[in-house]
Every structure is written in C-alpha cells, then in structure tokens.
Design an enzyme around this catalytic site. Structure first.
Site, short mmCIF file in Angstrom:
data_model
loop_
_atom_site.label_atom_id
_atom_site.label_comp_id
_atom_site.label_asym_id
_atom_site.label_seq_id
_atom_site.Cartn_x
_atom_site.Cartn_y
_atom_site.Cartn_z
N MET A 30 49.08 39.31 34.06
CA MET A 30 49.66 40.28 33.13
C MET A 30 50.84 40.99 33.78
SD MET A 30 46.68 41.72 30.72
CE MET A 30 46.06 42.99 31.79
N GLY A 31 51.30 40.47 34.90
CA GLY A 31 52.50 41.02 35.53
C GLY A 31 52.25 42.28 36.33
N HIS A 37 48.32 38.72 43.22
CA HIS A 37 48.87 37.68 42.34
C HIS A 37 49.56 36.58 43.15
CE1 HIS A 37 49.09 41.30 39.51
NE2 HIS A 37 48.32 40.46 38.86
N GLY A 149 41.61 35.25 40.52
CA GLY A 149 41.15 36.07 41.64
C GLY A 149 39.68 36.44 41.51
N LYS A 151 38.73 39.17 42.34
CA LYS A 151 38.81 40.55 41.88
C LYS A 151 38.18 40.69 40.50
CE LYS A 151 40.43 44.73 41.20
NZ LYS A 151 41.13 44.73 39.95
P1 AMP Z 1 45.96 40.52 36.08
O1 AMP Z 1 47.44 40.51 36.14
O2 AMP Z 1 45.35 41.80 36.50
O3 AMP Z 1 45.43 39.99 34.77
O4 AMP Z 1 45.47 39.46 37.17
C1 AMP Z 1 45.94 38.14 37.17
C2 AMP Z 1 45.16 37.34 38.17
O5 AMP Z 1 45.32 37.91 39.47
C3 AMP Z 1 43.66 37.31 37.89
O6 AMP Z 1 43.14 36.02 38.18
C4 AMP Z 1 43.14 38.34 38.85
O7 AMP Z 1 41.78 38.14 39.23
C5 AMP Z 1 44.05 38.12 40.05
N1 AMP Z 1 44.05 39.32 40.89
C6 AMP Z 1 44.32 40.60 40.51
N2 AMP Z 1 44.16 41.44 41.56
C7 AMP Z 1 43.81 40.67 42.62
C8 AMP Z 1 43.47 40.95 43.98
N3 AMP Z 1 43.49 42.19 44.48
N4 AMP Z 1 43.14 39.91 44.79
C9 AMP Z 1 43.10 38.64 44.30
N5 AMP Z 1 43.39 38.32 43.03
C10 AMP Z 1 43.73 39.32 42.19
#
Ligand code: AMP
Length: 281
Positions: A30-31, A37, A149, A151
């Site tokens: 989601m940027g 990321h 992730g 996460k």
């Molecule tokens: P988001 O932009 O928050 O939707 O995350 C996009 C991807 O990045 C998802 O697969 C998350 O699990 C991964 N992600 C976000 N934060 C982290 C982190 N701290 N460590 C590893 N992966 C992450």
C-alpha cells in the site's frame, strides 16, 4: 524502472516477459515504503531467483472499515518511486481505484473462518478486502512468486489458504519482520505515533521476546504466556489491548498446548494507532 497504471497494460507486459522465459516476482504493497517492503523485493531477487520484480502500490479502499484511516493513510508517490527504484524494482504497478473496482464490479473473495479470527474480530470486513484485492492483483500480474511479510502473519496464512483453495498457480513466500533498531516492527502507520506512544509501543516486541524466552525455558501453557505478555503491555498507560493470542498457523484457532508451529500474535492501540506484531515458533 517502468511505471504502469493500467491493469491491461500490466497483464500484457508480464505475458510478454514470461514468453521470453523470465521468472516473475511480485510484491503487493500500500506504499509509503520502508525497509520491510524493500526486503520483499530483495527476497524475490535473491532467494527466489526472479528475473523481474514487480511491486504494486495500491491503497485498497476495500480493506478499510468505515471508521478507519483510508483517507489519511500516508501516501507519497515521489518518495516511493525513488525507494522502489533503489531497491531494484523493475516495474511499479500503480492502478487507480476506479480501474481496480469499476462501478459494475460485484465479486468478492472471502476465506471463511480464518478471516474472522484475531484481527478479524475488530476488523470484520478487512480480510475480505485483502483477499479480493490480492486475488485481482495475482490475476493481473500473473507472477511465479509473490512475497509477503510475516509482519501481517494472519494475512499470509489466509492468502495461502486462498491460493490453495482456488488452485491459483503462484507460490507465496513469507519474509521475516524488519524492525527498527529498538525492536519496533516497521510499519507505514508508525508515522501516526507521537513520541510517548512510540516509546510505549516498544512493549509489544518486549512482550514477544518474553514469550519466546518462556517457551525456550519449557513453558507450554498458552494462558500462562498470554498473561505475562498482557501484564507487560498493561504497564504502559497509553496501551489498549485488542488481543494477545497463541494460535495454530494452519487455521488460526487457539491452541491448548504449545507445539510447533504456533503463531503468537497481538494487536494493541496507542491512541488511535492500532499496531500489530507477532512471532512464529
Ligand atoms: P502494506 O504496505 O502495509 O500493505 O505491506 C505490504 C507488504 O509488506 C505486506 O506483505 C506486509 O506484510 C509487508 N511488510 C510490512 N511491514 C513489514 C515489516 N516490518 N517487515 C516485513 N514485511 C513487512
């Protein structure tokens, strides 16, 4: 790095790449990019030997509840473009909401039961939004590998279920949680925290480290571990616990005795900011 906005153009691009035998890795986000990321892009390139890495940036309205932060979710395309390029991303796919969800669209993808556990209790429509958008993105990008992730561990296990249930021809891989030097799990939402909230938010990783240590010392009762974790977090006056849980990774249901693999997960509010973190043992 190439920028693509139209789903059809993205699809055509990948099909042409695949015809030349390239292995495609995909990182949906989601940027407001951070090192968590970019670690996913590196994982595609190095461990998964992808020839091309495609990253999407799409703040998906469908996964936000009516009272949640869709409007104020942090966005910065210039910054993201520069970070993605430096991270070795080959293609940035940035579709508009109107292209992803035309007015006539009526189809949703839902993984039953697992979507109602853990975060699904306080965010009942969240994972339906996630599975719908990821199913669409996988159809558009048609990657060999998609990286997510740890996460968002619940999200990963739900997506694994979806891919298996729908016979989707893609391999999902999970990357470890990238943390700040002091232990806070990186998140685009960390920018919402004020100084005091951020300090108190360190109790989350402390509670997880404590859980890990208890298990290493032989503790097998989830209730005992959850109680200790809860006590650590409750010492922080600004913390409001949504849940602390120990569940099976397979179905996200609570487990009676600790045995591998188990997911120890929590969600805690600091002010209006809801943070999640976890370990897998
Ligand atoms: P988001 O932009 O928050 O939707 O995350 C996009 C991807 O990045 C998802 O697969 C998350 O699990 C991964 N992600 C976000 N934060 C982290 C982190 N701290 N460590 C590893 N992966 C992450």
């Amino acid at each position: 790095m190439i920028l693509i906005k139209e789903p059809n153009a993205m699809h055509d691009y990948v099909n042409a790449s695949k015809r030349t035998g390239k292995r495609i890795g995909f990182v949906p986000t989601m940027g407001f990019l951070h090192a968590g990321h970019t670690s996913l892009a590196s994982l595609c390139r190095t461990r998964e030997s992808c020839d091309e890495v495609i990253m999407s940036i799409f703040v998906n309205p469908l996964q936000f509840g009516p009272q949640e932060d869709y409007e104020k979710y942090p966005r910065d395309m210039d910054r993201d473009t520069s970070i993605a390029e430096k991270a070795g991303v080959d293609v940035l796919f940035v579709p508009d909401a109107s292209a992803m969800y035309p007015a006539a669209a009526r189809t949703k993808v839902e993984v039953e039961e697992m979507s109602q556990a853990l975060c699904g209790v306080s965010r009942p429509t969240h994972f339906r939004g996630v599975t719908t958008v990821v199913a669409k993105l996988l159809n558009i990008v048609n990657p060999d590998v998609a990286a997510f992730g740890q996460k968002d561990a619940q999200q990963f296990f739900i997506l694994q279920r979806m891919v298996a249930d729908l016979n989707m021809p893609v391999q999902l891989v999970m990357a470890p949680i990238v943390r700040e030097a002091d232990g806070l799990a990186m998140s685009s939402r960390n920018v919402y925290l004020n100084e005091e909230e951020r300090k108190q938010a360190l109790s989350l990783s402390r509670a997880l480290v404590m859980a890990h240590q208890m298990i290493e010392k032989g503790e097998t009762k989830p209730a005992v571990i959850i109680q200790r974790m809860t006590a650590i977090i409750r010492q922080q006056p600004l913390a409001k616990i949504d849940y602390v849980a120990i569940v099976e990774t397979e179905n996200l249901q609570p487990i009676q005795t600790i045995q591998s693999p188990a997911l120890i997960a929590l969600a805690v509010l600091f002010g209006k900011t809801r943070l999640i973190d976890n370990i897998i043992i």
